[in-house]
Write a protein that holds these residues in place. Structure first.
Motif, PDB file in Angstrom:
ATOM      1  N   UNK A 539      37.270  47.302  45.022  1.00 27.23           N
ATOM      2  CA  UNK A 539      36.234  46.688  44.187  1.00 27.23           C
ATOM      3  C   UNK A 539      35.614  45.465  44.851  1.00 27.23           C
ATOM      4  N   UNK A 540      34.419  45.116  44.396  1.00 26.49           N
ATOM      5  CA  UNK A 540      33.661  44.025  45.022  1.00 26.49           C
ATOM      6  C   UNK A 540      34.403  42.703  44.947  1.00 26.49           C
ATOM      7  N   UNK A 541      35.019  42.399  43.814  1.00 24.68           N
ATOM      8  CA  UNK A 541      35.693  41.110  43.633  1.00 24.68           C
ATOM      9  C   UNK A 541      36.827  40.939  44.642  1.00 24.68           C
ATOM     10  N   UNK A 542      37.581  42.002  44.872  1.00 27.25           N
ATOM     11  CA  UNK A 542      38.699  41.912  45.807  1.00 27.25           C
ATOM     12  C   UNK A 542      38.190  41.732  47.246  1.00 27.25           C
ATOM     13  N   UNK A 543      37.136  42.477  47.595  1.00 26.94           N
ATOM     14  CA  UNK A 543      36.576  42.325  48.933  1.00 26.94           C
ATOM     15  C   UNK A 543      36.052  40.904  49.148  1.00 26.94           C
ATOM     16  N   UNK A 544      35.391  40.362  48.141  1.00 30.82           N
ATOM     17  CA  UNK A 544      34.869  38.999  48.244  1.00 30.82           C
ATOM     18  C   UNK A 544      36.014  38.008  48.419  1.00 30.82           C
ATOM     19  N   UNK A 545      37.097  38.214  47.673  1.00 35.01           N
ATOM     20  CA  UNK A 545      38.273  37.335  47.771  1.00 35.01           C
ATOM     21  C   UNK A 545      38.899  37.402  49.174  1.00 35.01           C
ATOM     22  N   UNK A 546      39.091  38.615  49.698  1.00 31.92           N
ATOM     23  CA  UNK A 546      39.779  38.771  50.970  1.00 31.92           C
ATOM     24  C   UNK A 546      38.938  38.322  52.157  1.00 31.92           C
ATOM     25  N   UNK A 547      37.630  38.643  52.121  1.00 40.30           N
ATOM     26  CA  UNK A 547      36.788  38.402  53.283  1.00 40.30           C
ATOM     27  C   UNK A 547      36.196  37.000  53.347  1.00 40.30           C
ATOM     28  N   UNK A 548      36.318  36.249  52.280  1.00 43.64           N
ATOM     29  CA  UNK A 548      35.745  34.900  52.325  1.00 43.64           C
ATOM     30  C   UNK A 548      36.810  33.813  52.112  1.00 43.64           C
ATOM     31  N   UNK A 575      48.130  39.238  50.525  1.00 40.64           N
ATOM     32  CA  UNK A 575      47.113  40.283  50.670  1.00 40.64           C
ATOM     33  C   UNK A 575      47.725  41.638  50.342  1.00 40.64           C
ATOM     34  N   UNK A 576      48.898  41.901  50.898  1.00 40.68           N
ATOM     35  CA  UNK A 576      49.570  43.176  50.622  1.00 40.68           C
ATOM     36  C   UNK A 576      49.921  43.294  49.144  1.00 40.68           C
ATOM     37  N   UNK A 577      50.368  42.183  48.555  1.00 34.02           N
ATOM     38  CA  UNK A 577      50.752  42.211  47.132  1.00 34.02           C
ATOM     39  C   UNK A 577      49.545  42.485  46.238  1.00 34.02           C
ATOM     40  N   UNK A 578      48.415  41.837  46.530  1.00 33.69           N
ATOM     41  CA  UNK A 578      47.222  42.023  45.698  1.00 33.69           C
ATOM     42  C   UNK A 578      46.705  43.453  45.841  1.00 33.69           C
ATOM     43  N   UNK A 579      46.686  43.962  47.066  1.00 33.20           N
ATOM     44  CA  UNK A 579      46.223  45.338  47.266  1.00 33.20           C
ATOM     45  C   UNK A 579      47.122  46.331  46.527  1.00 33.20           C
ATOM     46  N   UNK A 580      48.417  46.049  46.510  1.00 35.21           N
ATOM     47  CA  UNK A 580      49.343  46.933  45.771  1.00 35.21           C
ATOM     48  C   UNK A 580      49.123  46.788  44.261  1.00 35.21           C
ATOM     49  N   UNK A 581      48.842  45.567  43.817  1.00 33.06           N
ATOM     50  CA  UNK A 581      48.752  45.291  42.381  1.00 33.06           C
ATOM     51  C   UNK A 581      47.541  45.921  41.723  1.00 33.06           C
ATOM     52  N   UNK A 617      35.129  26.173  40.444  1.00 35.58           N
ATOM     53  CA  UNK A 617      34.540  27.123  39.502  1.00 35.58           C
ATOM     54  C   UNK A 617      34.511  28.529  40.098  1.00 35.58           C
ATOM     55  N   UNK A 618      34.095  28.620  41.365  1.00 36.42           N
ATOM     56  CA  UNK A 618      34.074  29.927  42.019  1.00 36.42           C
ATOM     57  C   UNK A 618      35.481  30.483  42.182  1.00 36.42           C
ATOM     58  N   UNK A 619      36.428  29.588  42.456  1.00 39.37           N
ATOM     59  CA  UNK A 619      37.809  30.013  42.618  1.00 39.37           C
ATOM     60  C   UNK A 619      38.372  30.578  41.338  1.00 39.37           C
ATOM     61  N   UNK A 620      38.052  29.905  40.180  1.00 38.16           N
ATOM     62  CA  UNK A 620      38.557  30.379  38.892  1.00 38.16           C
ATOM     63  C   UNK A 620      37.979  31.751  38.557  1.00 38.16           C
ATOM     64  N   UNK A 621      36.689  31.952  38.854  1.00 37.35           N
ATOM     65  CA  UNK A 621      36.064  33.248  38.584  1.00 37.35           C
ATOM     66  C   UNK A 621      36.708  34.365  39.412  1.00 37.35           C
ATOM     67  N   UNK A 622      36.983  34.064  40.689  1.00 44.67           N
ATOM     68  CA  UNK A 622      37.606  35.068  41.539  1.00 44.67           C
ATOM     69  C   UNK A 622      39.005  35.422  41.063  1.00 44.67           C
ATOM     70  N   UNK A 623      39.781  34.395  40.705  1.00 49.53           N
ATOM     71  CA  UNK A 623      41.154  34.654  40.234  1.00 49.53           C
ATOM     72  C   UNK A 623      41.118  35.477  38.955  1.00 49.53           C
ATOM     73  N   UNK A 624      40.211  35.122  38.022  1.00 52.69           N
ATOM     74  CA  UNK A 624      40.100  35.877  36.769  1.00 52.69           C
ATOM     75  C   UNK A 624      39.705  37.323  37.048  1.00 52.69           C
ATOM     76  N   UNK A 625      38.794  37.517  38.007  1.00 49.83           N
ATOM     77  CA  UNK A 625      38.347  38.882  38.321  1.00 49.83           C
ATOM     78  C   UNK A 625      39.494  39.710  38.895  1.00 49.83           C
ATOM     79  N   UNK A 626      40.316  39.108  39.739  1.00 52.27           N
ATOM     80  CA  UNK A 626      41.434  39.838  40.332  1.00 52.27           C
ATOM     81  C   UNK A 626      42.508  40.115  39.291  1.00 52.27           C
ATOM     82  N   UNK A 627      42.733  39.162  38.364  1.00 51.56           N
ATOM     83  CA  UNK A 627      43.695  39.401  37.295  1.00 51.56           C
ATOM     84  C   UNK A 627      43.227  40.537  36.393  1.00 51.56           C
ATOM     85  N   UNK A 642      33.311  48.969  45.324  1.00 49.86           N
ATOM     86  CA  UNK A 642      32.087  48.245  45.666  1.00 49.86           C
ATOM     87  C   UNK A 642      31.068  49.204  46.264  1.00 49.86           C
ATOM     88  N   UNK A 643      29.798  49.036  45.926  1.00 51.26           N
ATOM     89  CA  UNK A 643      28.756  49.883  46.540  1.00 51.26           C
ATOM     90  C   UNK A 643      28.774  49.719  48.063  1.00 51.26           C
TER      91      UNK A 643
END
Length: 775
Positions: A539-548, A575-581, A617-627, A642-643
């Motif tokens: 998903x887009x949120x995870x890619x944004x989290x990992x790549x930035x 990274x491995x834990x989030x991808x598994x989760x 603020x951006x960090x909180x949004x990313x964490x919420x999206x991953x949760x 992600x498209x």
């Protein structure tokens, strides 16, 4: 045939001369016997040589200045011991092969004659070691050729009988010293010897070459004589001291004490030496001064050899004795020429370049002045050699691509005063610290470093060089003190420049090293992320989290703590834990495990964001999206991937941020790969000239990324260029090395002069002696 054979006695001495011509089978039989004689002697002597070399290496190991030096020498010793039999077999094999080539009339050995200099023109830096080895072998063979001139001449005549009457020289004689040296050179290729080890190998061989040459020449001459091959040729065994060798004076004294004075030539493996003469095979074995002394001595030997080998006209008649021109006469004549010389005033590099001095025109003026009082005036041989040597020195300077054309033109005006110095003070060539030599080195180095062929200059160095040349022309009479004064002034001026430049280069290098290290870290992080996300729908949120933001935190952890640290391992583990989760969970035990991990993942992400100062603020949004993605997985549901355009854009941004690697399509050709490998051993401080005449220097090289930091003539960083890009520019001709060595100008000039004289001597030797008269 009669032109080549000189019978000095008519009595038979018990040996019946053969009736020519010999049959082919007889020639083969004689050559096989000669081959066996040479091989047997060489094998016996080589066994002693290897033992002596092993002892010498052991002594070097004991006296090593560091553990690293000792380890390197021990490795050389180990290789020599393990390949001893192979080296000996190859050595004798190459020597025996010479007889086969002789029979086929294919033997024409020259120093370093193998075709090995691939890309030599592109990377002249890498030829230095080969040149020094060639100098060593040349000096060894010249020493032996000179000492055994008569028996070697006799063997050449006898081999001519076995060669269908064709002329035989040292290069085509299968038992000559050059064959022995070349056999050793080729055999030593079985082990990789560095400069220091190679120096030692030739120094030890130097102690044995004369003894081995004497044995082989004596035995083969005696055999052929008993077989009736020119039995009446006469020669005498040499007496007295042999020509100088590579041994230092202290080694020489110790070595001579070991010999029996009345039986000096009995041991075929004995050494014969007095004072050091020939150049060492590598500068690593000697100090700079010792090496240049030996190099100069080799040049003097070649000058004498060429003088002796000059053909005498058939109808030559000695001229009447001429009046000798003294050095005082020459100095006076040169003073007149110097006063007539002047550099064009107000000349700058970007404008018209002054015409360089025409050395031949200067020589014509000198001759005219000398002949003015007496047409029969003649210059002594030693003085003529000095004139020639100074001429060759400045000829090299005018052809030296290290120097911009405008600097060459300026320095060429020093020819006359420097020739005068060579007569006033003989130490000009003999002393490496002579002020005139040092001044010429400094002027040439400054011109190469701070003046460009594109018309640029730094620190007004061109005007400083011009002013120095002007003062020499106007103020130098017969007192060398003015040269010392100018040397001190010029070096004082350049010392401040060098200090400023070194400081600027140091800062640029430190900055580049930091940037390169950060680039390596970012590339490593990007590779780790790509390895875990490749061919996976995310998903887009995870890619944004990992790549930035998380890539930035990974870079921080790796850069600060290293790849064995707990912080790096935990950051990569997250990274491995989030991808598994985010994968849909269907098993109760997986859901329980994810619930237990939930708090740690959240805390780790927050701590990472805080560490790198990521926007809260951006960090909180990313964490919420991953949760949210993790909660969706707990419901056994898969998140929307992600498209493709969005994912491609995110990955492209991450790759550019990390510093993109060479694309898979950007593969080096074999020629490019060769140049890249050669560039890996290039020394810092090497100057390149790029298209348009711009000069840049390699100040630092990152071996891990194969990037070179290039600085300009002020020490400012200009570019970080990959080895492949540099190789391509060199092959295309838009970049070339203009300073392939850190050696001073004068030493490079002497090496070049040696090469030219040696080539001329080889050419004379191979042309044969057409002036031997029939007796």
């Amino acid at each position: 045939m009669s032109k080549l054979i000189k019978n000095e006695e008519k009595e038979t001495d018990g040996y019946a001369p053969v009736l020519l011509p010999l049959s082919n089978s007889a020639i083969i039989a004689h050559l096989k016997t000669c081959q066996q004689i040479a091989a047997d002697s060489a094998q016996a002597a080589f066994s002693k040589y290897i033992d002596s070399l092993d002892d010498a290496l052991l002594e070097e190991i004991r006296e090593a200045k560091s553990n690293q030096d000792a380890v390197e020498l021990m490795e050389v010793q180990r290789m020599l011991r393990s390949k001893r039999d192979d080296i000996e077999r190859y050595y004798c094999g190459y020597l025996s092969e010479g007889f086969v080539k002789f029979k086929k009339q294919e033997l024409n050995t020259s120093v370093g004659g193998d075709e090995e200099a691939a890309l030599g023109d592109k990377l002249s830096l890498l030829e230095n070691e080969d040149l020094e080895e060639a100098i060593a072998i040349t000096s060894l063979t010249q020493r032996a050729d000179a000492y055994f001139a008569e028996p070697l001449w006799a063997l050449n005549q006898r081999f001519a009988v076995l060669n269908d009457g064709d002329h035989v020289t040292e290069s085509s004689n299968p038992a000559s010293p050059i064959q022995l040296c070349e056999s050793l050179r080729k055999a030593l290729k079985l082990v990789c010897l560095d400069g220091k080890a190679k120096t030692l190998a030739y120094k030890v061989y130097d102690k044995q070459l004369l003894g081995l040459t004497r044995q082989i020449l004596e035995d083969i001459n005696q055999y052929l004589k008993t077989q009736g091959i020119l039995p009446h040729l006469r020669y005498t065994i040499p007496t007295g001291n042999a020509p100088a060798s590579y041994l230092s004076e202290e080694e020489e004294e110790n070595y001579q004490q070991e010999e029996e004075p009345q039986n000096q030539y009995e041991d075929t493996a004995a050494g014969f030496s007095t004072n050091p003469s020939g150049p060492s095979p590598s500068g690593e074995g000697l100090s700079e001064g010792e090496y240049q002394d030996e190099l100069l001595q080799a040049i003097r030997n070649l000058q004498n050899q060429l003088l002796v080998s000059e053909p005498v006209p058939v109808n030559y008649a000695p001229a009447p004795a001429a009046a000798t021109v003294t050095e005082a006469d020459l100095i006076e004549a040169l003073q007149i020429i110097q006063q007539q010389s002047q550099v064009t005033p107000n000349l700058v590099p970007s404008s018209q370049i002054a015409a360089p001095v025409d050395v031949s025109d200067m020589m014509a003026q000198l001759k005219e002045i000398i002949k003015k009082d007496d047409e029969d005036n003649d210059v002594e041989k030693a003085d003529m050699q000095t004139i020639d040597l100074v001429g060759m020195l400045f000829e090299y300077m005018l052809n030296d691509e290290n120097l911009p054309d405008c600097v060459k033109a300026l320095l060429s005006y020093l020819h006359t005063p420097f020739l005068k110095i060579a007569f006033i003070d003989p130490g000009f060539f003999e002393k490496t610290d002579h002020p005139a030599r040092l001044l010429l080195n400094s002027l040439a180095e400054a011109g190469a470093h701070w003046v460009g062929n594109d018309g640029t200059q730094q620190y007004e160095i061109y005007e400083k060089i011009k002013n120095t040349v002007d003062r020499i022309l106007k103020e130098f009479d017969n007192d060398v003190k003015i040269i010392t004064t100018l040397l001190l002034e010029f070096n004082s001026y350049t010392k401040n420049i060098i200090r400023r430049q070194d400081l600027m280069e140091k800062r640029a290098t430190e900055k580049a090293q930091g940037e390169e290290k950060l680039r390596e870290v970012k590339l490593r992080v990007n590779d780790e992320i790509r390895k875990r996300t490749h061919n996976r729908e995310l998903p887009s949120a995870l890619l944004l989290f990992l790549l930035q933001p998380w890539s930035d935190y990974l870079s921080f952890a790796l850069l600060r703590y290293g790849d064995h640290s707990e912080k790096w391992i935990k950051a990569l583990g997250l990274v491995d834990d989030v991808l598994w989760s985010i994968r849909p969970k269907t098993k109760d035990e997986d859901k329980a495990k994810q619930i237990a991990m939930h708090e740690d993942i959240t805390a780790s992400m927050k701590a990472g964001f805080d560490t790198i100062g990521f926007d809260q603020a951006k960090g909180k949004k990313l964490i919420d999206a991953i949760l949210s993605l993790m909660n969706l997985a707990m419901q056994s549901k898969k998140a929307e991937p992600a498209p493709a355009p969005m994912r491609h854009k995110l990955e492209q941004i991450a790759a550019e941020k990390a510093g993109t690697r060479k694309s898979e399509e950007d593969v080096a050709t074999p020629e490019e790969a060769q140049v890249v490998e050669k560039l890996k051993v290039i020394e810092f401080g090497t100057w390149f000239e790029f298209e348009g005449g711009r000069r840049l220097k390699i100040a630092w090289y990152n071996a891990r990324t194969s990037h070179y930091m290039l600085v300009d003539q002020m020490g400012k960083r200009v570019d970080m260029m990959s080895g492949l890009d540099m190789a391509r520019q060199m092959i295309a001709g838009t970049a070339k090395i203009i300073s392939g060595s850190s050696k001073p100008f004068f030493e490079r000039a002497l090496e070049n002069i040696f090469q030219k004289l040696n080539e001329k001597a080889e050419a004379n030797k191979n042309s044969g002696d057409e002036n031997v008269t029939e007796q």
